[in-house]
Every structure is written in structure tokens, then in C-alpha cells.
Scaffold this active site. Structure first.
Site, PDB file in Angstrom:
ATOM      1  N   THR A 189      26.130   6.346 -12.765  1.00  6.77           N
ATOM      2  CA  THR A 189      25.307   5.678 -11.753  1.00  6.77           C
ATOM      3  C   THR A 189      24.011   6.465 -11.586  1.00  6.77           C
ATOM      4  OG1 THR A 189      26.298   6.978 -10.007  1.00  6.77           O
ATOM      5  CG2 THR A 189      27.364   4.904 -10.543  1.00  6.77           C
ATOM      6  N   GLU A 334      28.996   0.007 -11.694  1.00  6.88           N
ATOM      7  CA  GLU A 334      30.433  -0.067 -11.432  1.00  6.88           C
ATOM      8  C   GLU A 334      31.040  -1.422 -11.789  1.00  6.88           C
ATOM      9  OE1 GLU A 334      28.181   1.301  -9.546  1.00  6.88           O
ATOM     10  OE2 GLU A 334      28.944   3.013  -8.414  1.00  6.88           O
ATOM     11  N   LYS A 442      21.536   2.805  12.461  1.00  6.79           N
ATOM     12  CA  LYS A 442      22.410   2.483  13.585  1.00  6.79           C
ATOM     13  C   LYS A 442      21.788   3.029  14.866  1.00  6.79           C
ATOM     14  CE  LYS A 442      27.221   1.761  14.594  1.00  6.79           C
ATOM     15  NZ  LYS A 442      28.606   1.957  14.152  1.00  6.79           N
TER      16      LYS A 442
END
Lengths: 548, 548
Positions: A189, A334, A442
Site C-alpha cells: 500500500t 487490498e 470529530k
């Protein structure tokens, strides 16, 4: 009970090679050479793959050994795609755009014993060669200078020539019979969120992915196609086309190092490519080039775009200027990578605004892949209503269930891969990625999408680039920081831009922290590198203006 | 060594059902009802499949148990296609055209505990029911009279109603997680050369066959298609379309019992079928009907023909009259059935004589299937030159490797299935079946093709039908006997017909034994039944004229 009477046939890369070279022995791999092209038939590719496998065997490569490739898209790279898995070894495609330290880490972590390298890339590989003690042999493709590698590789490492090795092989190579769950190839990755992780594809997953991608509902290549893979073969197996085309008989067009719009469009016009696969950056480059030059894309029946989201403007421009429909695909290292393609529903007329709207989806779930969207806080499956967003999870025969030497349990959830993508799925399996989990902010227990903010900021006439990252906040835990690059000669204040956003977002979602920078740092694959921005903020390198 | 990191995902029929019902929940199964049609969405099919699985579970059907279907192509049959394998039981499709003794043998040999039967077929099944001691339950589809079955089934056997059983089910059924090598369905060969043999398909083989058949190079169905399966669902899973369409999203058209050309063409015209699959007899019937009636086939983008060879005249007539290209497919019960389709090479222009010529091939080897041709005498692989004929052998993930309760080693050769077909393969994987091994006549150590002789005799203006069989000969071991049916009002002597052949064959290949009969006996699927002819000869029932 009753037993199936079916044969226990193994799905292997050598079965793909047998099919392509025998049924479509006259189909070609065409490698662009700057002016004109080199050609090899699938029968010749198969013969060369045998020679390469024999040569690697002589060099001591055995079952399960890793062989790296540091190459552009080319005939020889395609030969390696078949030879290495076919002989029972593991093809490890190396990203030529990685920083030296990451490249060295990946070659070492993958355990490569042999590395194939294009002559033009020798200088790049030579930079890391001194530290690669496990690599015993370098095989240089092409006749260019290999001196840099000879000089830098540790003593004892051999530097050989691809063509000479193959020419020395005279006998047939007998492909071993392999279990379909044997490792076939590996790819790391890009590691924007930590160390790169290795994904190891099996023969089975490779075969099934190739078979599935040839469905008429997906890429649907046939012998009549000439598929230009602009997406690099070091990037998730060039989206599976090298194998898929051997099953369908489509001819393959390989651009080699000639990745500029002038070269790519000349290749398409000369060789009459029918299908081209590339990331949005390449497509945008072709659009921009086409504004200044006469280009001929009339042979293309479809373009596919993946890697990141294509813009509406991109899809519309290709529709209008070139009558070329770009269909988006979604996937990741993936997922081999095909997870879905954004072909609109059957009833939607082509080249209409509705058609574009559907194609702005990331994809429609591919046959063979299962997908769901789950709550960020509780992991519970969410409805397929096209509205409710959560993390996208996938499972299927070509989806990874772990990583090489790293089980990474945090990446999985009840047998599903957590993609790290935030998105929605609608009632017909169309999904739209809106964010990365790591790009969500958040604030006071509520999620703010940095990507939504960026998309809106990109619509402001004075803004060239905009990246939004979360920064720590004593009261709200996290708050957005907008990092803006203004267009040359344009001007806009933080207050103006915040005002521009305020009609489009809830008050608490609008950033109060702003910084104006010269350029947004990017990863090797051209994505905004927010890790770097966060680090710069942490290190006090950014001048932040705070609105009230 | 290094392990693949891929997920251990099982390829199952329930995964196909999940995909179709979630991604293409609005696609339909349309069952023709004589005038108008019944419709059900894939979402509804999935719901009904759950109900059926729950009902069968209540009836005591467990993992590995066989459930027979004695049905036309219909929505309910499709529901059974998913429910029975999905629950871990085995779908056993029963050929409604079998003679009673064979049908009884197959139900008994298969071990069916439950049989689903169309109400219109109750009288047929009732004929054999008295002897079926192992069948515990009959489930009647439709509201028609089931009295004949109630009267004939052994005491204790239940006769229930499909609709009532499903309506009684209120809760969701949880499909079990199955190993992909679990038995999913079974089908018996038609048994022209001995007892019928059972082929048991696995979940894996069913999934792979469906995935492969959706390749653009083969059937290539998409959500835009409406696939009319005229080929019966009791005949090798209706060539895999019921499953393939659930992966591609194509709508399915089911003719029910309305198999006459008037009904089929009305169905096509009303529902705008885009693809139709049938045997040559059906296609010929449609051609003949179209000569007398106005029919509209304009919605069809392709027809597929299989089961036996289509004639040049058939292909040409559909090209010319209806602009409809019929592409042949080759397969058998043992091969799931798809082995290849006769799509011409990419460069051949459509609807030309060359195009027809290519489509007269039996097929081009499908991705996923491996084929070879071997010598009849020594079993050695023969060249792919389009000329050298031998027995065709196949292997692959959806090819059988044995038979139910019968390993039948004589049917296999080094892991390859011996198809019993004689043919050639050319350099591009096009193969042409010219004979059945059992239809060859070995005379003085040389092979004579009965099919070649028949084809030539069919070209004589006085000949309506001609079947050639081998009969024992004291000197040559075997010699051909030509069994001829003359056209009404026509006349031709044995000497005349032998003379007609003599320019076309070597002298020793021309039959000297002739008999004129009223009709060639046929099998249940309409093929010449040479077993019967040989028996009649043996029993002295044929008047044979012997030329010098």
C-alpha cells in the site's frame, strides 16, 4: 450426503497464460517506443515467459521466493507477470515513485532476492541498492547503461541483462502444477497512514479477478479491444488488465516511460486503442493538452478512471469534446483492485446530464465483491439509501484478509476489510466515497467532512487548492484548519472564504482556522498529503489566522 | 515461503442470490402465461427462495438431501434453483421428456426425498409415482388438479401446494455458510449410450460457470438484457443463465410450457427479449412459423444455439430475414455446459458469408475451459490445425471428473473428460465437432464417419432423413448400413443413392447395405436414436438390400 463430481481444477496464472497464448496467440502486446512501437504476440510473450522462468530457476529462484520488478509498463514487465507467479515464485511490483527510504524498506520487508529493473530506472534503484543486502541479482531490461547499479550494489550481487538471459535459454520450461491458494504476487500500500503494508495476491484471487473484470457489466474486454493501461503495472497489477486481456484476447498497449499527454495521445491515435485506464490526473492532462493541440481519441470506446474521484467537469469535457465516456472504477491495493465500476443503470441514456450524475458515483458493486457500510461509532450495518454514510467494508475472493507479516486486526471487522473510506450505498448497489476515515474531523462528538469543505472551497474563483485537516482543540477535541492556495493574481481573505462556506454548511462545521500556503504537499501518487500538513502545523510552521 | 493474504471467501449459490437480489433487486423474472405474463423482481425471488428453504427445512430436508424438480421454466423453478442449493441441499432437475422407466430410475438413483412438480405435469409424474418409495413429499406448483398424484403416490407420501407452503413462512431464513465444494445440483445425462449417469455440480463450479459466461467474449449479459431461456431448466441448468443473470442483472424470460413458435415469438415481441437460447429444432420451428406469419424478432441482439449442430441454412436465414446472428455454443451435461461459443474472430465483418462460416464452428474454447483433441487409437494429443480429427477432451473447474455413484474411469483420460465427440481444433481455439465416437464405423482398421455420410445423403433431393449405423461384417469387422426415409412422392434406389455418394467418398467408405424405412427413431431430445436402429437390425426387423 453426496459429493460433487466436479474436477479439482486449480485456478492459476499459468492457466491464464495457456489460454491467452493458445486461443489468442496472435493478439499482441504493443510497447510504445517514443516514435513507433515494439510488438510481440501472446504466443511470443508465453515463450519469453518460459525463458524467463528457466533463467530465474538457474539463478536459484525457487517456490515462494520473491522477485521484484522496478519497471514501467512494457512487454518485458508483462512477461515477468506470467513467468514469476507461473514458476511458483512471487512477483513483487515496486512503485518507482516511492521515496528512497520507503522503497528500501519495501524491498527488504518483501524479501526480494532478484529485482528486474528498466535501464532508464537504474539510476533511481542504484540510490537504494547499497543497503539491499538480500538482493542477489539485478536483471536490467534494455541496453542502457547499468554502471550505476554495478557501482552501488553490495559486493557479490550480480547485475545481468534480461535479453541475454532469455537468449541463453533454449529448452521448454514446464510450468509446475500449483495449488490455487499459492502466493502469486505482492504489492505494498502507498502508506499514507503509517508504514506501507504488503498485500499478497494468490493465483486464485488473480484468476477470479481477471475473469470477473471481463464481464460485460465491468470492463468487458474482448479480442476486438486494444487496451491501453496507463495505470502503472507497479500499481495493483495495472488494475488486473494484464491478466484479464490474456483471458479475453484483447491486445495490450503499454506506454513504457512515455507518460506525457503528447505521447499517450499519439499512441492512442497510432495504435487505435479502444479502452484506456488511467487516474484523473492523467485524464486531466490529456484534456489540457487537447485544448492546445489536435488529438484523436475516436478509437476509444470507453475510458476508465480510478485511484481518486474524477470531477464532473472531467466527465463532461470528455463527453462533449471527444464523445468519450469515462467510467469510474473503485478499488484499492487490498482489493486487487476491482470493487465496482460506475456504469449507470441500463435505462439511462448516454451522454446526458443524468448519465454524468450516475458516473460520479465511485462505482456499482462488482459481481464477486460484497460491500456494506457500517456506523463509524458502533460498526453496525447502515441502510442502503444513498444518504446514510459510514465506513465502507468489503469481502470477497480477491479481497485481502491480512497483510504480509502483519495480521493488522484493526483493519478487519468480522471477516470484512475496513476500507477506511467513508461513503454511502444506494438501493441498487451504487456507492459513493465521500471521505477517508482519517480525513474526518470529530468536533464535539460530531463528524465534519474535510473533503466536503475542500470541494466547496475548490468552487470559489480565487482558490486554486484547498486542504482541510483536523487540529487539536481544547474545547471541541478537534476543529478544522483550512489550508488554502490562492490562484495567481487572485485575492480572498479568510473571512470572505468562511462567509462563502457559511451558506453551505452548518455554522459549527465552518472552519475558523485558516492558513494561506504556496502549495498543498502531495503524496507520490498525487494525493493531498495531509500527514505533512498536520506535522507542519504541529511544528509551528504554518501561520494560522483565527476568526471569531 | 510466503502465504497469500487473500480472504478465504467461498463461491456459493447464495452469494449469487445475494448479489442479484441486492444490486439488481428490480430486475425481473417474467413467466409467460399464454396471454400476458407473471412478473417477480429479483428481490421477490430471493424472498420466496428463503420461504421455500424454510418450508423444505420444516419438511425435514437437510444438508446433502436431494430435492427433485419436474418443471418447465418458470419463476418458481428459479426460486428452487436458489433455495435448494442455498440451504445446502441438492437441486435435482428432472427431464420431463424421459420415458417412464428412465425417469423412475433417475429419481431413485438420485435419491430424491422431495419432488417439486408443475400442476400441468402432474399426470406425467403420477405415472411413475407408484414405484417411488423414497419420495416423501410432492410439492405441486400452480393451482391445477393434483388428484392423479394423490391417487398414485405410495401411502404416507404427502402432496402439498407450493404457494401454501411459502405463504405459511413468515420469518427470514438464514442461508448457511457452505464450503464451495459442496454439492449444489445434479443432472443426469440423456443416456444415449447406456444408463443415464448423474453429474453433480458444486457451488464453486456453478459460481465460476456463471461468472465466466457473463464475459463479453461469451454470452456477455448485462442489466440491459432480457434473456429468454427456451432451453429447459431441466437441461443442464438452462445453460447456466438462471445463475449468470443474477450476477449480471439481466432480466429473465421464462416460457413456462408455452414452447410452440407462436407463443415464443409472441413472448419475444411483447417483452422485447434481447437474447434467446434454444436448440436448433426450436430455431427451425421459429423460421418455419415466420414463413407463414408476421413475427417481430427485432429486439434480439443475439441468439444462441446448442445441443446439436445448427445448419448453414439456419444461420443464413436468421441473418437475412431477421438480421439476427445465431451464435452456436457447445457443451454437455458433464461440462455445466459451457465449453465454447462460435463468436467469429474480431476482424470478421458481421452477416457476411465468412461470418456464417466461422459460426458453423461448434465453438471457440471458453476462458476457464481447457480442450484438446487426441488420437482415437493412441490417445496422443493431435495438432491444432483445423484438419486433424480425434476425440475431444476437456478439463476445467466446471467439468465433471466422475459421476454420481459411478466413477466411470473409461470416461476419463489423465484427468481430462473424454467427451465422446470427434472433432478438430484450429490454431485459434475454434473447434468443430464432426461426429460422436459411437457414430464412427471401423471398417478394416479405418474409420468411416456416419455423420458425413448422413450429411451428404440429406443433400439428395429424394431423401427426407438418413441415418447410418455400423453393422457387423465377417471380413471388415464393421460396415455401414444406410437407413433412408424418402420424401413423400419421391423415389430413389439404393444403387442411385450409392452412386450419388461415390463421387464424394472413397470407394470403401460408401455403404453397400441399404434399408428404406418410414421414420428414423429419435431420442427424447430429438436426436437420431441409433441404438434402436442397431437393435432392429440385430432383431431382423429391417429389410436390407445389399449392393455388390
Amino acid at each position: 450426503m453426496i459429493a460433487s463430481t466436479m474436477q479439482d481444477y486449480q485456478l492459476t496464472v499459468s492457466a491464464i497464460l495457456r489460454h491467452g497464448s493458445r486461443i489468442y496467440g496472435g493478439s499482441e502486446c504493443v510497447t510504445w517506443a517514443g516514435a513507433g512501437a515494439r510488438r510481440a504476440t501472446y504466443a511470443e510473450i508465453a515463450r519469453n515467459a518460459e525463458r524467463l522462468a528457466a533463467a530465474l530457476t538457474e539463478l536459484g529462484v525457487g517456490a515462494g521466493d520473491r522477485v521484484g520488478t522496478f519497471c514501467w509498463n512494457s512487454q518485458e514487465h508483462l512477461e515477468a507477470y506470467f513467468a514469476i507467479p507461473g514458476m511458483g515464485a512471487v512477483l513483487h511490483t515496486l512503485n518507482i515513485r516511492l521515496p528512497a527510504d520507503q522503497l528500501a524498506h519495501i524491498i527488504d520487508h518483501g524479501g526480494d532476492r532478484v529485482v528486474l529493473v528498466d535501464d532508464t530506472l537504474v539510476p533511481l534503484l542504484a540510490q537504494v541498492a547499497p543497503g539491499l543486502s538480500a538482493v542477489e541479482t539485478y536483471i536490467v531490461i534494455g541496453a542502457g547503461d547499468a554502471g550505476a547499479l554495478e557501482a552501488s550494489a553490495p559486493a557479490g550481487a550480480k547485475v545481468l541483462r534480461y535479453r541475454e538471459l532469455l537468449e541463453a535459454q533454449r529448452t521448454r520450461f514446464a510450468w509446475p502444477e500449483l495449488d490455487e491458494r499459492t502466493a502469486a504476487s505482492m504489492c505494498y500500500t502507498s502508506g499514507t497512514t503509517g508504514d506501507p503494508k504488503g498485500v499478497v495476491y494468490s493465483h486464485r484471487s488473480t484468476y477470479l479477478h481477471a475473469l470477473a473484470s471481463n464481464a460485460a457489466s465491468l470492463c468487458g474486454s474482448t479480442e476486438a479491444d486494444r487496451v491501453l493501461t496507463i495505470v502503472p503495472m507497479f500499481h495493483v497489477n495495472a488494475w488486473g488488465f494484464p491478466y484479464g486481456c490474456f483471458l479475453s484476447g484483447a491486445t495490450q498497449h503499454m506506454p513504457g516511460p512515455f507518460m506525457t499527454p503528447d505521447m499517450l495521445t499519439r499512441f492512442i491515435a497510432t495504435e487505435r486503442s479502444t479502452l484506456a485506464a488511467a487516474v484523473p490526473t492523467i485524464w486531466n492532462g490529456i484534456l489540457a493538452y487537447g485544448e492546445q493541440h489536435k488529438i484523436d481519441l475516436s478509437s476509444l470506446r470507453m475510458g476508465t478512471s480510478g485511484g481518486s474521484a474524477a470531477s464532473r467537469a472531467l466527465l463532461e469535457a470528455f463527453d462533449k469534446r471527444y464523445n468519450l465516456r469515462i467510467v469510474q472504477g473503485w478499488g484499492m491495493t487490498e482489493t486487487s483492485p476491482l470493487g465496482g465500476m460506475s456504469h449507470p443503470p441500463a435505462e439511462v441514456p448516454h451522454a446526458t446530464p443524468e448519465d454524468v450524475e450516475w458516473r460520479l458515483n465511485s462505482g456499482r458493486i462488482a459481481a464477486g465483491v460484497e460491500m456494506r457500510v457500517v456506523g463509524l461509532d458502533d460498526g453496525k450495518p447502515l441502510p442502503w439509501d444513498g444518504i446514510t454514510a459510514g465506513e465502507i467494508e468489503v469481502r470477497g475472493p480477491w479481497i485481502t484478509g491480512s497483510y504480509h507479516r502483519d495480521r493488522a486486526p484493526e483493519k478487519f471487522h468480522d471477516g470484512w476489510l475496513r476500507t477506511g473510506d467513508i461513503g454511502t450505498i444506494d438501493g441498487r448497489g451504487f456507492f459513493k466515497v465521500t471521505d477517508r476515515v482519517k480525513d474526518l474531523i470529530k468536533s464535539g462528538g460530531e463528524w465534519i467532512s474535510s473533503v466536503d469543505l475542500e470541494n466547496q472551497l475548490h468552487g470559489h474563483p480565487a482558490v486554486l487548492e484547498a486542504a482541510v485537516v483536523g487540529i487539536p482543540d481544547p474545547r471541541w477535541e478537534e476543529r478544522p484548519l483550512a489550508c488554502v492556495v490562492l490562484r495567481p493574481g487572485e485575492n480572498a481573505t479568510a473571512a470572505e472564504l468562511a462567509g462563502y462556506l457559511s451558506g453551505k454548511f452548518a455554522r459549527w462545521q465552518v472552519p475558523e482556522n485558516w492558513t494561506f500556503i504556496a502549495e498543498v504537499p502531495k503524496t507520490t501518487v498525487g494525493k493531498y498529503d495531509k500527514k505533512v500538513l498536520r506535522a507542519r502545523y504541529r511544528d509551528g510552521e504554518l501561520t494560522v489566522e483565527r476568526l471569531n
